[in-house]
Design a protein around this motif. Structure first.
Motif, short mmCIF file in Angstrom:
data_model
loop_
_atom_site.label_atom_id
_atom_site.label_comp_id
_atom_site.label_asym_id
_atom_site.label_seq_id
_atom_site.Cartn_x
_atom_site.Cartn_y
_atom_site.Cartn_z
N ARG A 94 0.80 -1.22 0.00
CA ARG A 94 0.00 0.00 0.00
C ARG A 94 0.84 1.27 0.00
NH1 ARG A 94 -5.67 -0.44 -0.45
NH2 ARG A 94 -6.13 -2.62 -0.08
N VAL A 113 -0.82 -3.26 -10.77
CA VAL A 113 -1.32 -3.80 -9.52
C VAL A 113 -2.71 -3.24 -9.24
CG1 VAL A 113 0.94 -4.21 -8.50
CG2 VAL A 113 -0.12 -2.00 -8.20
N ARG A 114 -3.47 -3.96 -8.41
CA ARG A 114 -4.85 -3.57 -8.12
C ARG A 114 -4.89 -2.21 -7.41
NH1 ARG A 114 -8.23 -7.80 -5.00
NH2 ARG A 114 -8.09 -8.79 -7.03
N PHE A 115 -4.04 -2.03 -6.42
CA PHE A 115 -3.99 -0.78 -5.68
C PHE A 115 -2.61 -0.17 -5.87
CE2 PHE A 115 -3.06 1.74 -1.92
CZ PHE A 115 -4.18 2.55 -1.85
N THR A 116 -2.59 1.01 -6.44
CA THR A 116 -1.31 1.70 -6.65
C THR A 116 -0.81 2.24 -5.32
OG1 THR A 116 -2.00 2.35 -8.86
CG2 THR A 116 -0.13 3.52 -7.92
#
Length: 159
Positions: A46, A85-88
């Protein structure tokens, strides 16, 4: 559960993407000679910390830090686009302490070299206080190993 190998791969990719984007897309005049030295990503992927160095004085370092902060959005979107990626991860820019540490080590090595040269100059032409070999030998000096008093240790009589 964290996957350290995946975090390391993502960190390496973020380092490359940020460096290339700074080189090609960011045209901020405040941005000096910036080198991206390392990137680290938390285990949950994250947050990313990007370490950088700037060639120049304190004024140029401060200007480059401001330029990096203002370009953070563009850099993050480019990281997200190129990594997939799903969450940068959010980006945090931290000045790398490596050049300062290297400078400190070089100063300490220079002081050590100066002290060595000083000791070498003082010791030139001097002799040892207790002779060349100040250590005691085994009983071979007082009596020979075979009990003879001539000092020979191979058992042959002195003639």
């Amino acid at each position: 559960m964290t996957d350290n190998a995946r975090a390391r791969k993502l960190a390496d990719r973020i380092q490359v993407v940020v460096a290339e984007t700074l080189d090609r897309r960011i045209k901020d005049p405040r941005l000096g000679f910036v080198t991206i030295t390392d990137a680290r990503v938390t285990g949950d992927l994250r947050e990313a910390t990007v370490f950088y160095t700037v060639y120049g004085d304190d004024e140029e370092r401060a200007a480059s830090a401001a330029a990096l902060e203002s370009a953070k959005g563009i850099l993050r979107s480019e990281v997200g686009r190129q990594t997939g990626v799903r969450f940068t991860p959010t980006l945090a820019f931290v000045p790398d302490a490596l050049p300062d540490n290297a400078r400190t080590i070089e100063d300490l090595l220079d002081k050590a070299r100066a002290k060595d040269a000083e000791v070498r100059n003082v010791s030139t032409g001097k002799t040892y206080a207790a002779g060349a070999d100040p250590y005691r030998k085994a009983d071979a000096d007082a009596d020979g190993a075979d009990g003879s008093t001539d000092g020979s240790t191979d058992g042959a009589a002195a003639e």
